[in-house]
Motif scaffolding. Structure first.
Motif, short mmCIF file in Angstrom:
data_model
loop_
_atom_site.label_atom_id
_atom_site.label_comp_id
_atom_site.label_asym_id
_atom_site.label_seq_id
_atom_site.Cartn_x
_atom_site.Cartn_y
_atom_site.Cartn_z
N PHE A 2 0.86 -1.19 0.00
CA PHE A 2 0.00 0.00 0.00
C PHE A 2 0.89 1.24 0.00
CE2 PHE A 2 -4.49 -1.23 0.75
CZ PHE A 2 -4.33 -2.61 0.77
N VAL A 3 0.71 2.08 -0.99
CA VAL A 3 1.57 3.24 -1.16
C VAL A 3 1.11 4.39 -0.26
CG1 VAL A 3 2.42 4.97 -2.80
CG2 VAL A 3 2.01 2.61 -3.55
N LEU A 4 2.06 4.97 0.48
CA LEU A 4 1.79 6.20 1.23
C LEU A 4 2.79 7.24 0.75
CD1 LEU A 4 0.48 7.87 3.52
CD2 LEU A 4 2.20 6.94 5.06
N ASP A 5 2.31 8.26 0.09
CA ASP A 5 3.20 9.28 -0.47
C ASP A 5 2.45 10.61 -0.56
OD1 ASP A 5 5.08 10.77 -1.73
OD2 ASP A 5 5.20 9.55 -3.55
N MET A 6 2.35 11.28 0.57
CA MET A 6 1.63 12.56 0.61
C MET A 6 2.37 13.59 1.45
SD MET A 6 -1.51 11.37 3.13
CE MET A 6 -2.16 13.02 3.39
#
Lengths: 308, 77
Positions: free
Chosen positions: A256-260
């Motif tokens: 799951f990508v987290l990129d914020m």
């Protein structure tokens, strides 16, 4: 129709979210690890929605070799368009890009599910219209409606725009989207007297309870299991909600990508922002995208590299 | 019926970097670093476990493990 390229524009103007959090007594740990954004991007002074949309399309043209003359449709996903939303922002973008009169342009009024809906709408529109190339733009600057004294919303949202080239010669195939709505929860995220109001707990519960089974439903629809997906590119609502959802998939939680961190929650732009990087990774062959929010509305789709 | 152990498990699974066993049953969870988003996750899990729905206006009552236990016990009857 397939995705051929994605580009984006994140304004360099931004507010420091640690400072904003400190105003409300929130710790740096909370801002970094629960909200997930150290910086919230903001429109430049005198910049409007169509301006960042144009910058995203120009980035797409510069990076991908897309020719303006080949664009047959231009669609903008936004609920915070230029001025009073009349005319539609896509018309402003059309003019600023100096596109020809043979281009179909329209807006889609959706929030965080808007990118998935937009792909599905534009794919079908292109197929029935016999089009070969179109651009899907997301540009929904919430800074226009945020009350910076509101703790719930002022720590979360950033401005950005993206542009996705859909083409009959693209590389990433789109599965049929799974689209759902629950209008009974519409007031959970709504504009009141010009300012955004959000019931944070209601939205969190909606996403935590609804999205994991929704993802499983899509996997079943496509006869896939969770380990068949290389990356899960969900709407970047907050670090906390992504953590809660991904915990329901322990075998693939790290996919799951987290990129914020550098821009915040950018509404319909959040999925294409992470997708822009994801599709450049050679080892990534299958991606699940899922948007959820305003409406309440949620939608998901699987993107498959044409080589497999 | 909910148990104290189930509440501690929900806390452990949803909160990182905090030793849940070090929190007294009547200790204010906020004082031990449990933030608003932790609360969302914990209450969400306990709602699923018990079938008891917690309205927004009741959240402020759930200040400690004891208070959470009592709240869900009374409504699970």
């Amino acid at each position: 129709m397939k995705i051929r390229a994605i580009a984006s524009h994140i304004p360099s103007n931004a507010i420091d979210n640690l400072e904003q959090g400190a105003k409300f007594g929130e710790s740096a740990d909370f801002i970094e690890n629960k909200i997930g954004a150290l910086r919230l991007s903001r429109l430049e002074p005198n910049e409007d929605t169509s301006d960042i949309a144009v910058k995203a399309v120009n980035a797409l043209i510069a990076q991908s070799g897309l020719s303006k003359d080949s664009i047959e449709a231009l669609v903008v996903v936004t609920q915070n368009g230029d001025g009073s939303n009349l005319p539609h922002t896509s018309a402003r973008v059309h003019a600023k890009l100096d596109l020809g009169k043979n281009v179909a342009v329209f807006d889609i009024s959706l929030g965080c599910s808007g990118y998935v809906y937009g792909l599905q709408i534009l794919k079908g529109f292109m197929q029935v219209s016999g089009m070969r190339n179109a651009v899907l733009v997301t540009a929904d600057p919430y800074s226009k409606i945020i009350d910076m004294d509101d703790r719930v919303t002022s720590l979360l949202f950033g401005d950005a725009a993206t542009a996705t080239w859909l083409s009959d010669e693209g590389q990433w195939q789109l599965s049929p989207a799974l689209m759902r709505s629950d209008g009974s929860g519409a007031s959970a995220i709504a504009v009141d007297n010009g300012k955004l109001k959000m019931n944070g707990r209601q939205v969190f519960n909606f996403a935590a309870m609804t999205i994991p089974p929704h993802i499983n439903e899509l996997l079943n629809q496509e006869s896939l299991v969770e380990t068949d997906i290389d990356l899960y590119c969900l709407h970047q609502g907050s670090a906390a909600i992504l953590d809660t959802i991904s915990k329901r998939f322990p075998d693939v939680k790290d996919r799951f990508v987290l990129d914020m961190k550098q821009q915040g929650n950018t509404i319909s732009s959040s999925i294409p922002l992470v997708l822009e990087k994801a599709i450049r990774q050679d080892q990534v062959k299958r991606i699940l995208i899922c948007g959820f929010g305003v409406g309440l509305s949620w939608a998901s789709m699987i993107l498959t590299n044409g080589e497999i | 019926m909910i148990t104290i152990e189930q509440i501690k498990t929900a806390l452990t699974e949803n909160v990182t970097n905090i030793n849940i066993e070090a929190i007294p049953l009547d200790g204010r969870l906020r004082d031990y670093g449990i933030d608003s988003l932790d609360y969302f996750s914990i209450i969400n899990e306990l709602q699923s476990l018990t079938g008891v729905e917690v309205p927004d206006e009741d959240i402020d009552q759930l200040i400690s493990i004891d208070a959470i236990y009592t709240y869900f016990q009374e409504r699970s009857k």
